[in-house]
Design a protein around this motif. Structure first.
Motif, PDB file in Angstrom:
ATOM      1  N   GLU A  54       6.045 -13.259   9.982  1.00 15.02           N
ATOM      2  CA  GLU A  54       6.760 -12.839   8.714  1.00 15.02           C
ATOM      3  C   GLU A  54       5.814 -13.060   7.331  1.00 15.02           C
ATOM      4  O   GLU A  54       6.009 -12.468   6.290  1.00 15.02           O
ATOM      5  N   ASP A  55       4.980 -14.182   7.580  1.00 12.37           N
ATOM      6  CA  ASP A  55       4.534 -14.835   6.340  1.00 12.37           C
ATOM      7  C   ASP A  55       3.212 -13.945   6.048  1.00 12.37           C
ATOM      8  O   ASP A  55       2.716 -13.816   4.943  1.00 12.37           O
ATOM      9  N   ARG A  56       2.610 -13.104   7.172  1.00  9.81           N
ATOM     10  CA  ARG A  56       1.411 -12.298   7.133  1.00  9.81           C
ATOM     11  C   ARG A  56       1.963 -10.768   7.078  1.00  9.81           C
ATOM     12  O   ARG A  56       0.796 -10.076   7.229  1.00  9.81           O
ATOM     13  N   LEU A  57       3.049 -10.548   7.385  1.00 10.84           N
ATOM     14  CA  LEU A  57       3.687  -9.097   7.564  1.00 10.84           C
ATOM     15  C   LEU A  57       3.967  -8.559   6.272  1.00 10.84           C
ATOM     16  O   LEU A  57       4.975  -8.929   5.761  1.00 10.84           O
ATOM     17  N   PHE A  58       3.294  -7.253   5.978  1.00 10.87           N
ATOM     18  CA  PHE A  58       3.671  -6.729   4.675  1.00 10.87           C
ATOM     19  C   PHE A  58       3.702  -4.987   4.984  1.00 10.87           C
ATOM     20  O   PHE A  58       3.222  -4.597   5.780  1.00 10.87           O
ATOM     21  N   GLN A  59       4.630  -4.413   3.958  1.00  3.66           N
ATOM     22  CA  GLN A  59       4.557  -3.140   4.159  1.00  3.66           C
ATOM     23  C   GLN A  59       3.709  -2.606   2.776  1.00  3.66           C
ATOM     24  O   GLN A  59       3.926  -3.137   1.844  1.00  3.66           O
ATOM     25  N   VAL A  60       3.134  -1.202   2.998  1.00  2.00           N
ATOM     26  CA  VAL A  60       2.268  -0.877   1.892  1.00  2.00           C
ATOM     27  C   VAL A  60       3.379   0.113   1.219  1.00  2.00           C
ATOM     28  O   VAL A  60       4.048   0.942   1.744  1.00  2.00           O
ATOM     29  N   TRP A  61       3.280  -0.197  -0.211  1.00  5.84           N
ATOM     30  CA  TRP A  61       4.019   0.735  -0.899  1.00  5.84           C
ATOM     31  C   TRP A  61       3.146   1.557  -1.616  1.00  5.84           C
ATOM     32  O   TRP A  61       1.848   1.316  -1.966  1.00  5.84           O
ATOM     33  N   GLU A  62       3.485   2.821  -2.273  1.00 10.95           N
ATOM     34  CA  GLU A  62       2.574   3.474  -3.320  1.00 10.95           C
ATOM     35  C   GLU A  62       3.413   3.897  -4.524  1.00 10.95           C
ATOM     36  O   GLU A  62       4.429   4.134  -4.708  1.00 10.95           O
ATOM     37  N   ASN A  63       2.566   3.612  -5.635  1.00  6.63           N
ATOM     38  CA  ASN A  63       3.002   4.003  -6.776  1.00  6.63           C
ATOM     39  C   ASN A  63       2.365   5.378  -7.305  1.00  6.63           C
ATOM     40  O   ASN A  63       1.320   5.580  -7.208  1.00  6.63           O
ATOM     41  N   GLN A  64       3.318   6.361  -7.445  1.00 10.14           N
ATOM     42  CA  GLN A  64       2.764   7.627  -7.761  1.00 10.14           C
ATOM     43  C   GLN A  64       2.989   8.056  -9.436  1.00 10.14           C
ATOM     44  O   GLN A  64       4.247   7.832  -9.697  1.00 10.14           O
ATOM     45  N   TYR A  65       2.058   8.319 -10.036  1.00 11.00           N
ATOM     46  CA  TYR A  65       2.025   8.451 -11.360  1.00 11.00           C
ATOM     47  C   TYR A  65       2.081   9.970 -11.779  1.00 11.00           C
ATOM     48  O   TYR A  65       1.479  10.778 -11.250  1.00 11.00           O
ATOM     49  N   TYR A  66       3.087  10.431 -12.726  1.00 12.05           N
ATOM     50  CA  TYR A  66       3.382  11.773 -12.952  1.00 12.05           C
ATOM     51  C   TYR A  66       3.040  11.887 -14.648  1.00 12.05           C
ATOM     52  O   TYR A  66       3.102  10.765 -15.325  1.00 12.05           O
ATOM     53  N   SER A  67       2.738  13.032 -14.902  1.00 10.28           N
ATOM     54  CA  SER A  67       2.365  13.472 -16.365  1.00 10.28           C
ATOM     55  C   SER A  67       3.343  12.928 -17.252  1.00 10.28           C
ATOM     56  O   SER A  67       2.914  12.596 -18.426  1.00 10.28           O
ATOM     57  N   ASP A  68       4.669  12.954 -16.982  1.00  7.25           N
ATOM     58  CA  ASP A  68       5.695  12.782 -17.977  1.00  7.25           C
ATOM     59  C   ASP A  68       5.889  11.171 -18.138  1.00  7.25           C
ATOM     60  O   ASP A  68       6.934  10.986 -18.768  1.00  7.25           O
ATOM     61  N   GLY A  69       5.029  10.541 -17.494  1.00  4.20           N
ATOM     62  CA  GLY A  69       5.187   9.213 -17.424  1.00  4.20           C
ATOM     63  C   GLY A  69       5.914   8.477 -16.568  1.00  4.20           C
ATOM     64  O   GLY A  69       6.081   7.109 -16.361  1.00  4.20           O
ATOM     65  N   THR A  70       6.587   9.184 -15.657  1.00  5.56           N
ATOM     66  CA  THR A  70       7.575   8.440 -14.728  1.00  5.56           C
ATOM     67  C   THR A  70       6.585   8.021 -13.506  1.00  5.56           C
ATOM     68  O   THR A  70       5.387   8.332 -13.363  1.00  5.56           O
ATOM     69  N   ILE A  71       6.963   6.818 -13.106  1.00  4.99           N
ATOM     70  CA  ILE A  71       6.065   6.229 -11.741  1.00  4.99           C
ATOM     71  C   ILE A  71       7.282   6.165 -10.868  1.00  4.99           C
ATOM     72  O   ILE A  71       8.067   5.358 -10.931  1.00  4.99           O
ATOM     73  N   LEU A  72       6.910   6.689  -9.390  1.00  3.04           N
ATOM     74  CA  LEU A  72       7.553   6.746  -8.498  1.00  3.04           C
ATOM     75  C   LEU A  72       7.051   5.682  -7.513  1.00  3.04           C
ATOM     76  O   LEU A  72       6.033   5.823  -7.237  1.00  3.04           O
ATOM     77  N   SER A  73       7.828   4.548  -7.087  1.00  5.39           N
ATOM     78  CA  SER A  73       7.376   3.849  -6.049  1.00  5.39           C
ATOM     79  C   SER A  73       7.941   4.077  -4.623  1.00  5.39           C
ATOM     80  O   SER A  73       9.229   4.207  -4.472  1.00  5.39           O
ATOM     81  N   VAL A  74       7.425   4.435  -3.776  1.00 10.09           N
ATOM     82  CA  VAL A  74       8.007   5.127  -2.312  1.00 10.09           C
ATOM     83  C   VAL A  74       7.093   4.369  -1.253  1.00 10.09           C
ATOM     84  O   VAL A  74       6.097   3.618  -1.445  1.00 10.09           O
ATOM     85  N   ARG A  75       7.912   4.141   0.047  1.00  8.98           N
ATOM     86  CA  ARG A  75       7.318   3.590   0.938  1.00  8.98           C
ATOM     87  C   ARG A  75       6.620   4.518   1.784  1.00  8.98           C
ATOM     88  O   ARG A  75       5.842   4.127   3.080  1.00  8.98           O
ATOM     89  N   ALA A  76       6.752   5.928   1.778  1.00  5.64           N
ATOM     90  CA  ALA A  76       5.917   6.758   2.207  1.00  5.64           C
ATOM     91  C   ALA A  76       4.516   6.729   1.809  1.00  5.64           C
ATOM     92  O   ALA A  76       4.042   6.814   0.837  1.00  5.64           O
ATOM     93  N   THR A  77       3.793   6.766   3.058  1.00  8.61           N
ATOM     94  CA  THR A  77       2.110   6.621   2.822  1.00  8.61           C
ATOM     95  C   THR A  77       1.385   7.788   3.553  1.00  8.61           C
ATOM     96  O   THR A  77       1.991   8.366   4.369  1.00  8.61           O
ATOM     97  N   PRO A  78       0.155   8.006   3.004  1.00 11.61           N
ATOM     98  CA  PRO A  78      -0.518   9.017   3.888  1.00 11.61           C
ATOM     99  C   PRO A  78      -0.995   8.673   5.182  1.00 11.61           C
ATOM    100  O   PRO A  78      -1.301   7.371   5.582  1.00 11.61           O
ATOM    101  N   GLY A  79      -1.169   9.726   6.119  1.00 10.22           N
ATOM    102  CA  GLY A  79      -1.389   9.278   7.707  1.00 10.22           C
ATOM    103  C   GLY A  79      -2.744   8.652   7.776  1.00 10.22           C
ATOM    104  O   GLY A  79      -2.598   7.489   8.683  1.00 10.22           O
ATOM    105  N   PRO A  80      -3.600   9.022   7.159  1.00  8.98           N
ATOM    106  CA  PRO A  80      -5.186   8.611   7.717  1.00  8.98           C
ATOM    107  C   PRO A  80      -5.214   6.887   7.019  1.00  8.98           C
ATOM    108  O   PRO A  80      -6.287   6.266   7.217  1.00  8.98           O
ATOM    109  N   LEU A  81      -4.217   6.232   6.082  1.00 10.22           N
ATOM    110  CA  LEU A  81      -4.581   5.123   5.515  1.00 10.22           C
ATOM    111  C   LEU A  81      -4.593   4.043   6.670  1.00 10.22           C
ATOM    112  O   LEU A  81      -5.374   3.170   6.353  1.00 10.22           O
ATOM    113  N   LYS A  82      -3.796   3.999   7.837  1.00  3.63           N
ATOM    114  CA  LYS A  82      -3.922   3.143   8.575  1.00  3.63           C
ATOM    115  C   LYS A  82      -5.520   2.740   9.138  1.00  3.63           C
ATOM    116  O   LYS A  82      -5.847   1.423   9.113  1.00  3.63           O
TER     117      LYS A  82
END
Lengths: 785, 224
Positions: A54-82
């Motif tokens: 557990e000390d070394r295990l992490f989940q990758v999150w993604e912040n998505q920036y939109y032009s109206d200023g909102t930033i969405l934080s999601v756990r869904a990531t692109p397939g090739p990332l791994k």
């Protein structure tokens, strides 16, 4: 000496049964609630802690920036990332992708099982600690036709044989070879699944996973030992932006240890809160309850000082030093605390099953676990420390002479302290009750709010077999033949649990540099009619209009975003494809009321997931039976499932209901404890003022006036507590309400009503006892002097 | 044994001092049986309390067994007090929650005496005071005279060098009072120094010396 002290303490308890019971019972209540919440908090912190790495295990999150200023934080990531993570990040020991939980139907000869599971990359069992009882964890997911199943599933499908090596069929898919059986997933896991299939297989069926533009799976990384998190995170963002893999996004890591408790991300940053906030809140409340009960102990003991001063004096005259006396009073505190602990723990074990049912939780307190004993011991020590120390030092500090010669007078500072403590108690009680009321009102509000469509009569029936989706038009006709079925439509998701959105919609006049997120709902004909959405302008999707597959209905939020005053007939574009707006519906709630209504676009989607049925409410069981029959004639392989829309909706507020249930419980407890405290104090004050009462009665005071005498002080204290508690309660209730985009206004009268209620309760407690003294003959009390 | 030099005790009430004891000079030898007499408010009890180290004088010197008590701090006083002085009160002041046996035993507990020795000491005293049968009763179950017997027993169990008694028979019938006084006489005969405060002329006759107190001054000092 110790034995002697114990004996005396016990005898004193026994002689003064009323006070002793008040002492012990109120402490026991405090201890029980403290232990209960400690157990719950402990359980919350245990979640996901069973992973060895557990000390070394992490989940990758993604912040998505939109032009109206909102930033969405999601756990869904692109397939090739791994792959990129493993190849380009030297600090990453291993990266693993997992899908969301997918429901599948399994068959092995006559045995079937329907359950949820995931696809995961090879290496999943090395990164996470989900031990296999059979099979080799290293190779279990190495081939596309491998499957690992849980013990529970193995028992269902292979009742009397070993599962490993056998094949199992997934209905409508193919057969897989069982390569491992894993122990059932512990309850304290945020990941929950009964089977694991190789991610390779999933990838081969979903080509969109190969591109960088689509987000879907969760990606997990196991870092090498001694890696600094900041080093990795800095590189991550460079990694995702490289070669324009993804623009306007950032990656960051969340430890699996934080996954359960710290989940509240706003505008790309951890916004404090999430479940941890509730943990803290309950922790504080439990501590307050515990303090109230300790305060009872302290104030009752110091109130008895006059009674005990003589004894202290005598003991000093016959040779006791301060240490010996402190020892004696501590022994008393220890004895009482011990009894309280005993009673409190028994009480807790007794009420725990009821508590679990009432709050729908699963707290377990095992008398065999080390943690339980650590908890019990620390609560015990804390009780002794808080409840025992102050009275001991106060009582042992009298000079022998003052105490003995009855020249003893209660120090005003002690009286003052006691008053402060009592005011504190009532402050907590009033604040808790008022807060609880607000929480309760908000939950009422959530459940009664018009959400914009007809939830009570709307049924979601999942379409399980792919053939059925094709036969939907015929199915619809059959369903409409059932008399109580009023309307039928279909959708790709549940209308109050909308998950799909897109940033790919444009319209004429949209500034080119902007992009906006639209909620998309894949609907079908008669959708507005079936769901009971309120059509403001235009019309519903209809089979009579062939072109409707290219038409859309939007909500008011969307019209407002696009700046369309008369949207009917206007067009918007899915990428290049134009779509004409044929209808405008009033805004409706697509998720929990915690969230704002977003711009939404409804289109006709041939890809159906749920049949929506609007039914008459009179004979539900019969209607359901008819529906089941019809569905079974189309998809006989699958059990018939359904959910009423309002059921789904009320699931959103489980956590809030838990909060309110706990709050109600603690409010009652706080009030009860305050009552006990007041009762105890009244008994003593009556004893002390018996002579005064006698004299006053001889002089002609009425019973009411006597009771008034005792009530005046408490009146002042509750009044003061009210003024302290109101702003505190207001502040915290407001904080809690701010979680909801749609919330009640706190009504001002809640506070005075609660204050008055508590005051009445206190007065009632006092009069119960003082009335007895007030109507008694004065002679008996005066004769004693 | 006891030397008091220029002992003064007063209470402040506002700007005024109200005097309780003034210029007390007293020498008390080991083995004396001293009676302090005087009208109410003459300072008898205060003097007794000062000698018993329950109260401190405002001025003056107090030597007890050649030790300067007036210079000692509380813990030292407690030690002296515990080892050398026994106290008997007019209102008995037994501990209500303890039995006769336990009341008598308590001073021994505070002196850290071992259980076995305690038992034999308490048994001796119970026997000597003829209250063996009452040992398991609580104070509220005893008559005043019996309670005072227990009070005396408790005061002498630790074999103090000095026994102080503040109107020991004040709450008792004459016959009960006589029993207590006879007991004092006996203890005195065995070598104990006793100081009693009393109103009662007859009780004074049991002693060897009598001082009269009036308005805080010693007015008379005669041998009996």
């Amino acid at each position: 000496m110790l034995l002697n002290n114990l004996k005396i303490s016990w005898r004193r308890l026994w002689l003064d049964k009323t006070t002793s019971s008040i002492h012990i019972f109120s402490l026991a209540l405090g201890i029980a609630s403290c232990l209960l919440i400690s157990a719950w908090i402990f359980q919350q912190f245990q979640v996901d802690s069973f992973h060895e790495k557990e000390d070394r295990l992490f989940q990758v999150w993604e912040n998505q920036y939109y032009s109206d200023g909102t930033i969405l934080s999601v756990r869904a990531t692109p397939g090739p990332l791994k792959k990129v993570l493993e190849e380009e990040m030297p600090n990453v020991a291993k990266a693993v992708r997992t899908t969301w939980e997918i429901e599948k139907e399994f068959r092995k000869e006559q045995h079937t099982a329907t359950t949820y599971g995931i696809y995961a990359d090879d290496g999943f069992f090395q990164v996470f600690t989900f031990p296999l009882s059979e099979g080799d964890a290293n190779t279990a997911l190495s081939k596309p036709d491998h499957i690992v199943i849980s013990q529970k599933m193995a028992d269902q499908l292979f009742p009397d044989e070993t599962a490993v090596g056998q094949s199992v069929e997934i209905i409508n898919e193919q057969s897989y070879t069982v390569t491992g059986v894993m122990k059932n997933i512990p309850k304290a896991s945020t990941l929950y699944f009964d089977y694991v299939l190789p991610f390779k297989k999933f990838e081969s069926e979903n080509e969109w996973l190969l591109g960088w533009q689509n987000n879907g799976p969760n990606t997990w990384v196991l870092l090498k030992k001694g890696t600094l998190l900041t080093d990795v995170e800095n590189k991550l963002t460079t990694l995702i932006k490289k070669d324009s893999r993804q623009k306007n996004t950032e990656l960051f890591l969340q430890s699996i240890k934080d996954r359960y408790l710290y989940t509240n991300y706003e505008n790309g940053q951890y916004a404090g809160g999430g479940r941890i906030e509730k943990v803290r809140l309950f922790g504080v409340i439990a501590l307050l309850i515990f303090l109230i009960s300790c305060i009872n102990f302290i104030s009752l003991t110091t109130a008895r000082v006059s009674k005990r001063a003589k004894e202290v004096g005598i003991r000093k005259v016959i040779g006791a030093n301060k240490r010996a006396l402190v020892g004696q009073f501590f022994t008393e505190a220890i004895l009482i605390s011990f009894l309280a602990l005993l009673i409190g723990t028994s009480l807790l074990l007794f009420i725990l099953p009821y508590f679990n049912t009432y709050t729908n939780s699963s707290i377990v307190i095992s008398m065999y676990s080390q943690e339980t004993w650590i908890g019990l011991t620390s609560v015990f020590l804390l009780t002794i420390l808080i409840a025992g120390s102050y009275p001991s030092f106060v009582l042992s500090s009298f000079g022998p002479l003052t105490a003995i010669t009855n020249r003893f007078k209660q120090k005003t500072s002690q009286g003052l302290l006691r008053n402060i403590l009592v005011v504190g108690q009532f402050t907590v009680a009033i604040a808790l009750i008022a807060g609880t009321w607000v929480v309760f009102q908000q939950i009422q509000f959530l459940q009664q709010k018009e959400i914009g469509f007809n939830q009570q009569q709307l049924l979601y029936i999942p379409i399980k077999s792919p053939e059925l989706a094709q036969k939907y038009p015929v199915l619809k006709e059959d369903l409409l033949k059932i008399p109580s079925v009023q309307s039928v439509s279909a959708c790709n998701q549940k209308l109050n649990d909308i998950r799909y959105n897109t940033s790919g919609i444009t319209w004429k006049g949209m500034p080119p540099e902007e992009d906006h997120l639209f909620t998309t709902i894949g609907a079908n004909f008669d959708f507005v009619k079936t769901t009971g959405l309120s059509l403001k302008e235009g019309r519903d999707f209809s089979i009579a209009h062939r072109a409707d597959s290219m038409n859309v209905i939007i909500n008011e939020a969307a019209a407002k975003l696009m700046g369309m005053d008369a949207p009917i007939g206007e067009s918007l574009y899915f990428g290049e494809e134009p779509a004409q707006i044929i209808g405008l519906v009033k805004d409706f709630h697509m998720y929990s009321l915690k969230y704002e209504i977003t711009p939404a676009v409804l289109y006709v989607d041939p890809d159906l997931s749920y049949v929506y049925v609007q039914v008459a409410t009179d004979d539900i069981p019969n209607t359901l039976a008819n529906l089941e029959q019809t569905f079974n004639s189309y998809q006989s392989n699958f059990p018939f499932d359904y959910q009423f829309a309002d059921e789904k909706y009320s699931q959103y507020y489980q956590s809030e209901r838990f909060t309110s249930q706990i709050a109600i419980l603690f409010s009652i407890l706080a009030l009860l404890l305050c009552g006990l405290g007041v009762l105890g104090l009244t008994i003593f004050s009556l004893e002390r003022r018996l002579k005064e009462i006698g004299i006053r009665k001889v002089l002609g005071a009425s019973a009411g006036q006597i009771v008034g005498l005792f009530s005046k002080n408490i009146l002042q204290m509750v009044g003061l507590a009210f003024f302290i508690a109101t702003p505190i309660a207001y502040y915290f209730s407001q904080q809690w309400l701010e979680d909801f985009a749609y919330r009640i206004e706190i009504t001002w009268w809640v506070f005075p009503v609660v204050g008055l209620g508590v005051l009445l309760f206190a007065l009632l407690t006092i009069s119960l006892h003082s009335l007895k003294a007030a109507v008694a003959s004065p002679i008996s009390s005066l004769r004693k002097e | 044994m006891i030397q008091l030099k220029n002992i003064e005790r007063y209470y402040r009430s506002g700007l005024q001092k109200s005097w309780v004891l003034r210029d007390i000079n007293l020498n008390i030898k080991q083995g004396e049986f001293l009676t302090i007499m005087g009208p109410s408010g003459s300072g008898k009890s205060t003097l007794l309390n000062i000698i018993g180290m329950l109260d401190q004088p405002n001025n003056g010197e107090y030597m007890f067994l050649d030790e300067p008590v007036h210079k000692f701090r509380e813990s030292r006083l407690t030690e002296l007090h515990k080892n050398y002085i026994g106290f008997v009160f007019q209102a008995y002041h037994l501990i209500d929650e303890l039995t006769v046996y336990e009341n008598i035993e308590t001073p021994l507990l505070y002196r850290g005496i071992k259980s076995k020795e305690r038992k034999s000491l308490v048994a001796d005293v119970l026997d000597r005071f003829n209250i063996v049968a009452k040992k398991d009763l609580f104070p509220s179950q005893l008559s005043g005279g019996q309670q005072q017997l227990v009070g005396v027993a408790r005061a002498v169990i630790g074999k103090p060098k000095l026994l102080l008694a503040d109107e020991p028979t004040g709450n008792l019938h004459t016959s009960q009072g006589e029993i207590i006084m006879d007991l004092f006489k006996e203890l005195h005969k065995d070598g104990m120094t006793i100081i009693q405060v009393t109103h009662n002329e007859r009780n004074a006759q049991y002693g060897t010396r009598m001082i009269g107190l009036e308005d805080g001054f010693v007015r008379s000092d005669v041998a009996v």
